[in-house]
Motif scaffolding. Structure first.
Motif, short mmCIF file in Angstrom:
data_model
loop_
_atom_site.label_atom_id
_atom_site.label_comp_id
_atom_site.label_asym_id
_atom_site.label_seq_id
_atom_site.Cartn_x
_atom_site.Cartn_y
_atom_site.Cartn_z
N CYS A 61 0.81 -1.23 0.00
CA CYS A 61 0.00 0.00 0.00
C CYS A 61 0.84 1.27 0.00
N LEU A 62 2.14 1.16 0.14
CA LEU A 62 2.98 2.35 0.17
C LEU A 62 3.00 3.04 -1.18
N PRO A 63 2.95 4.37 -1.18
CA PRO A 63 2.94 5.10 -2.46
C PRO A 63 4.36 5.30 -3.01
N LEU A 64 5.06 4.20 -3.21
CA LEU A 64 6.44 4.24 -3.71
C LEU A 64 6.55 3.33 -4.92
N SER A 65 7.69 3.40 -5.57
CA SER A 65 7.89 2.54 -6.74
C SER A 65 8.05 1.08 -6.29
N ALA A 66 7.85 0.18 -7.23
CA ALA A 66 7.92 -1.25 -6.92
C ALA A 66 9.31 -1.65 -6.44
N CYS A 67 10.33 -1.01 -6.97
CA CYS A 67 11.70 -1.33 -6.58
C CYS A 67 11.95 -0.94 -5.12
N VAL A 68 11.47 0.21 -4.72
CA VAL A 68 11.66 0.67 -3.34
C VAL A 68 10.86 -0.20 -2.38
N ILE A 69 9.64 -0.56 -2.78
CA ILE A 69 8.82 -1.43 -1.93
C ILE A 69 9.49 -2.79 -1.76
N THR A 70 10.07 -3.30 -2.82
CA THR A 70 10.78 -4.57 -2.73
C THR A 70 11.95 -4.48 -1.77
N GLY A 71 12.69 -3.40 -1.83
CA GLY A 71 13.81 -3.20 -0.92
C GLY A 71 13.36 -3.09 0.53
N ILE A 72 12.30 -2.34 0.77
CA ILE A 72 11.78 -2.20 2.13
C ILE A 72 11.30 -3.55 2.66
N THR A 73 10.61 -4.30 1.82
CA THR A 73 10.11 -5.61 2.23
C THR A 73 11.26 -6.56 2.55
N ALA A 74 12.29 -6.55 1.74
CA ALA A 74 13.44 -7.42 1.98
C ALA A 74 14.14 -7.06 3.29
N VAL A 75 14.30 -5.77 3.55
CA VAL A 75 14.95 -5.34 4.79
C VAL A 75 14.09 -5.71 6.00
N MET A 76 12.78 -5.50 5.89
CA MET A 76 11.89 -5.84 7.00
C MET A 76 11.89 -7.35 7.27
N TRP A 77 11.85 -8.14 6.21
CA TRP A 77 11.83 -9.59 6.37
C TRP A 77 13.15 -10.07 6.99
N GLY A 78 14.25 -9.58 6.47
CA GLY A 78 15.54 -10.00 7.00
C GLY A 78 15.73 -9.59 8.45
N SER A 79 15.38 -8.36 8.78
CA SER A 79 15.54 -7.91 10.15
C SER A 79 14.58 -8.65 11.08
N SER A 80 13.40 -9.01 10.59
CA SER A 80 12.47 -9.77 11.39
C SER A 80 13.05 -11.15 11.74
N GLU A 81 13.64 -11.80 10.76
CA GLU A 81 14.25 -13.12 11.00
C GLU A 81 15.42 -13.01 11.97
N ILE A 82 16.28 -12.02 11.76
CA ILE A 82 17.44 -11.85 12.64
C ILE A 82 17.01 -11.55 14.07
N LEU A 83 16.04 -10.65 14.23
CA LEU A 83 15.55 -10.33 15.57
C LEU A 83 14.93 -11.53 16.26
N PHE A 84 14.18 -12.34 15.49
CA PHE A 84 13.53 -13.50 16.09
C PHE A 84 14.56 -14.50 16.60
N TYR A 85 15.53 -14.84 15.78
CA TYR A 85 16.51 -15.84 16.19
C TYR A 85 17.46 -15.32 17.27
N ALA A 86 17.83 -14.05 17.20
CA ALA A 86 18.68 -13.48 18.24
C ALA A 86 17.91 -13.39 19.56
N GLY A 87 16.64 -12.98 19.51
CA GLY A 87 15.82 -12.95 20.71
C GLY A 87 15.60 -14.33 21.29
#
Length: 87
Positions: A32-58
């Protein structure tokens, strides 16, 4: 997990697991973000990766016994059985 005093490290680990779950839950809304598809893909990748790292580190900070208790508390099987007993 009732009546147990958590150490400072365990509180940080629990916070990391909770933030990880929140980040993972917000992933579908990136579309739903009003950004280009490339930027949304980058944001999604960073969120997914940080979510995984935080979960396993926690989880590593919490320890095996607390992670097992947490998984048991939030499992669908536990929720369904608990709901069925109340009726």
């Amino acid at each position: 997990m009732k009546n147990k005093k958590y150490t400072g490290i365990q509180k940080v680990g629990l916070g990391m697991v909770i933030v990880s779950c929140v980040l993972f839950a917000l992933l579908p809304f990136n579309v739903c973000l009003p950004l280009s598809a490339c930027v949304i893909t980058g944001i999604t990748a960073v969120m997914w990766g940080s979510s995984e790292i935080l979960f396993y580190a926690g989880g590593a900070l919490l320890g095996k016994s607390l992670m097992d208790a947490l998984k048991e508390k939030i499992s669908f099987k536990h929720i369904i059985c608990k709901k069925g007993k109340k009726s």
